[in-house]
Scaffold this active site. Structure first.
Site, mmCIF file in Angstrom:
data_model
loop_
_atom_site.group_PDB
_atom_site.id
_atom_site.type_symbol
_atom_site.label_atom_id
_atom_site.label_comp_id
_atom_site.label_asym_id
_atom_site.label_seq_id
_atom_site.Cartn_x
_atom_site.Cartn_y
_atom_site.Cartn_z
ATOM 1 N N ARG A 57 -14.968 -1.205 6.015
ATOM 2 C CA ARG A 57 -14.704 -2.572 6.476
ATOM 3 C C ARG A 57 -15.163 -2.770 7.920
ATOM 4 N NH1 ARG A 57 -9.094 -3.948 3.165
ATOM 5 N NH2 ARG A 57 -10.243 -4.987 1.509
ATOM 6 N N LYS A 116 -2.200 -4.254 -10.383
ATOM 7 C CA LYS A 116 -1.533 -5.451 -9.836
ATOM 8 C C LYS A 116 -1.428 -6.520 -10.912
ATOM 9 C CE LYS A 116 -3.909 -4.741 -5.662
ATOM 10 N NZ LYS A 116 -5.137 -5.342 -5.173
ATOM 11 N N GLY A 164 -8.515 -9.596 -3.685
ATOM 12 C CA GLY A 164 -7.939 -10.889 -4.047
ATOM 13 C C GLY A 164 -8.940 -12.025 -3.963
HETATM 14 P P1 ADP Z 1 -8.300 -3.093 -7.439
HETATM 15 O O1 ADP Z 1 -7.933 -2.490 -6.099
HETATM 16 O O2 ADP Z 1 -9.681 -2.707 -7.851
HETATM 17 O O3 ADP Z 1 -8.081 -4.574 -7.498
HETATM 18 P P2 ADP Z 1 -5.709 -2.404 -8.545
HETATM 19 O O4 ADP Z 1 -5.217 -2.172 -7.163
HETATM 20 O O5 ADP Z 1 -5.146 -3.552 -9.296
HETATM 21 O O6 ADP Z 1 -7.317 -2.456 -8.550
HETATM 22 O O7 ADP Z 1 -5.379 -1.147 -9.468
HETATM 23 C C1 ADP Z 1 -5.891 0.131 -9.237
HETATM 24 C C2 ADP Z 1 -4.896 1.185 -9.660
HETATM 25 O O8 ADP Z 1 -4.506 1.006 -11.012
HETATM 26 C C3 ADP Z 1 -5.464 2.584 -9.568
HETATM 27 O O9 ADP Z 1 -4.771 3.284 -8.556
HETATM 28 C C4 ADP Z 1 -5.205 3.191 -10.948
HETATM 29 O O10 ADP Z 1 -4.750 4.517 -10.906
HETATM 30 C C5 ADP Z 1 -4.140 2.268 -11.509
HETATM 31 N N1 ADP Z 1 -4.104 2.285 -12.982
HETATM 32 C C6 ADP Z 1 -5.070 1.905 -13.833
HETATM 33 N N2 ADP Z 1 -4.665 2.060 -15.103
HETATM 34 C C7 ADP Z 1 -3.422 2.566 -15.071
HETATM 35 C C8 ADP Z 1 -2.465 2.942 -16.075
HETATM 36 N N3 ADP Z 1 -2.737 2.839 -17.379
HETATM 37 N N4 ADP Z 1 -1.274 3.415 -15.658
HETATM 38 C C9 ADP Z 1 -1.009 3.514 -14.340
HETATM 39 N N5 ADP Z 1 -1.856 3.173 -13.352
HETATM 40 C C10 ADP Z 1 -3.045 2.702 -13.709
HETATM 41 MG MG MG Z 2 -6.048 -1.899 -5.279
#
Ligand code: ADP
Ligand code: MG
Length: 399
Positions: free
Chosen positions: A38, A199, A380
């Site tokens: 960043r 999330k 986001g």
């Molecule tokens: P991003 O940062 O790309 O928007 P998120 O923050 O929403 O993505 O989610 C990422 C996290 O989701 C990762 O740390 C991953 O380990 C977790 N994750 C994905 N699938 C699962 C699952 N089935 N159970 C628990 N955690 C999960």
């Molecule tokens: Mg994330």
């Protein structure tokens, strides 16, 4: 695309004070930034303004202090890393407005750079309080927004200031808007969206609008568990937001009406404990998950079917990993589908755009981030942009 002013539209800025909104919300480990992406992203804008002779005042948020000072969330912690990336001396000012900032401006020479304190230490930031924005603006001659990742928030430093001073998009903001518009301004159909990750509640709101814009919605990660549970599947101990079942149902109905096909996994990778290569690891049908098991990845059969879906599509937007990709072997589905998308992109049959902090990490882990058409580090803001919403921070730059 929205038309906005860029640094090219600035006249002589020698000695003028630039208030520059940047994203310095870097992950920290042992008192240092553990990832400089960043900071590196905003360096060109800062250096261009400084080299043109402006006095550059940097505005940014850091974590979630909720309107109060917290020493652990002071931007002074980022001062050293920022100076090292820029290769310049950076002054730190423990305020964002008022006489102390004015004093700092008096000390800075043309081309000098100062980092102001975490904007979220003041409640007026997130409330977009006009008085707070006016107090910040009083010390500046013009405003530059280089923080696309914060542009989905209408805060004083991301939106309010743009109405009080001549406003310009910084180089990182400009590059992001141009790339996203090129990829998705007029997407070639069929369009697929992959939405996964953890999330769930934030992302569900996005899906409601997204189903009207895409032909295929591929759901993985904790999101998929929530949808499966809403359909009556017993997901055991999986990460799942059971109280969002009604919202998940509503999204599936909206998808039906819009002609969007929703893809949920029918086989999954499960374990009793969340660890690397656990003894209890197995792959099963979604209807065979035991009460003491967790779904941690999409299964291999489902991944193969999803790859076939991507082969029929010409545009892909991706936010959120399909599984807990940091812990092997729960990276398998994400890596496999990411490689398929990368190969289709290389062949020229797919425009692939991905965004989100963990999504970018997952694509790097799969070794394909450079092969996607465009990868955004914004989370986001990328999501809201994906669903076709106007971002307040971008709209405020429009002229
Ligand atoms: P991003 O940062 O790309 O928007 P998120 O923050 O929403 O993505 O989610 C990422 C996290 O989701 C990762 O740390 C991953 O380990 C977790 N994750 C994905 N699938 C699962 C699952 N089935 N159970 C628990 N955690 C999960
Ligand atoms: Mg994330």
């Amino acid at each position: 695309m929205t038309v906005f002013r860029t640094l090219d539209d600035l006249g002589d800025v020698t000695g003028k004070v630039a208030l520059v909104r940047v994203d310095l919300n870097v992950p920290m480990a042992e008192g240092r930034a553990s990832d400089l992406t960043r900071i590196e992203a905003v360096a060109p804008t800062i250096l261009e303004l400084a080299d043109a002779g402006a006095k550059v005042l940097l505005l940014a948020h850091f974590g979630r202090p909720k309107g109060e000072r917290h020493s652990t969330l002071s931007l002074s912690l980022v001062q050293g890393d920022l100076g090292r990336v820029l290769g310049r001396e950076v002054m730190f000012v423990p305020e964002v407005a008022g006489p102390i900032v004015a004093q700092a401006i008096g000390i800075l020479g043309p081309g000098g750079i100062a980092l102001l304190e975490n904007t979220r230490f003041w409640p007026g930031e997130e409330k977009n309080d006009p008085e707070f924005a006016k107090a910040i603006a009083a010390n500046g001659d013009f405003y530059v927004n280089d923080a696309f990742s914060a542009a989905h928030r209408a805060h004083a430093s991301t939106e309010g200031l743009a109405h009080l001073l001549p406003a310009y998009a910084g180089r990182a903001m400009q590059a992001e808007l141009v790339a996203l518009d090129k990829a998705l301004g007029n997407p070639v159909k069929p369009v697929a969206a992959v939405v996964g990750g953890a999330k769930v509640s934030t992302k569900l709101a996005v899906l409601e609008h997204l189903v009207a814009r895409v032909d295929h919605l591929i759901i993985g990660g904790g999101m998929a568990n929530t949808f499966l549970a809403a359909r009556g599947v017993d997901v055991g101990k999986s990460l799942c937001e059971h109280d969002l079942a009604a919202q998940a149902e509503a999204i599936m109905d909206a998808a039906d009406r819009a002609g969007c096909t929703v893809h949920l996994p029918y086989d999954v990778v499960v374990a009793k404990e969340f660890a690397a290569n656990p003894a209890s690891l197995r792959t099963c049908n979604v209807h065979e998950v035991a009460a003491d098991e967790m779904i941690l990845d999409v299964g291999p059969q489902a991944v193969e079917a999803l790859a076939d879906v991507l082969k029929t599509c010409h545009t892909l937007v991706w936010n959120g990993p399909l599984g807990a990709f940091e812990t092997p072997p729960f990276d398998a589905a994400t890596v496999a589908l990411a490689r398929t998308a990368a190969a289709l992109t290389a062949e020229g049959s797919l425009v692939s755009v991905a965004g989100g902090g963990d999504t970018v990490a997952a694509l790097n882990h799969a070794g394909v981030a450079d092969l996607f058409s465009y990868v955004s580090t914004a989370g986001g803001a990328f999501l809201e942009w994906m669903e076709g919403r106007e971002l307040p921070g971008v709209a405020a730059l429009a002229r």
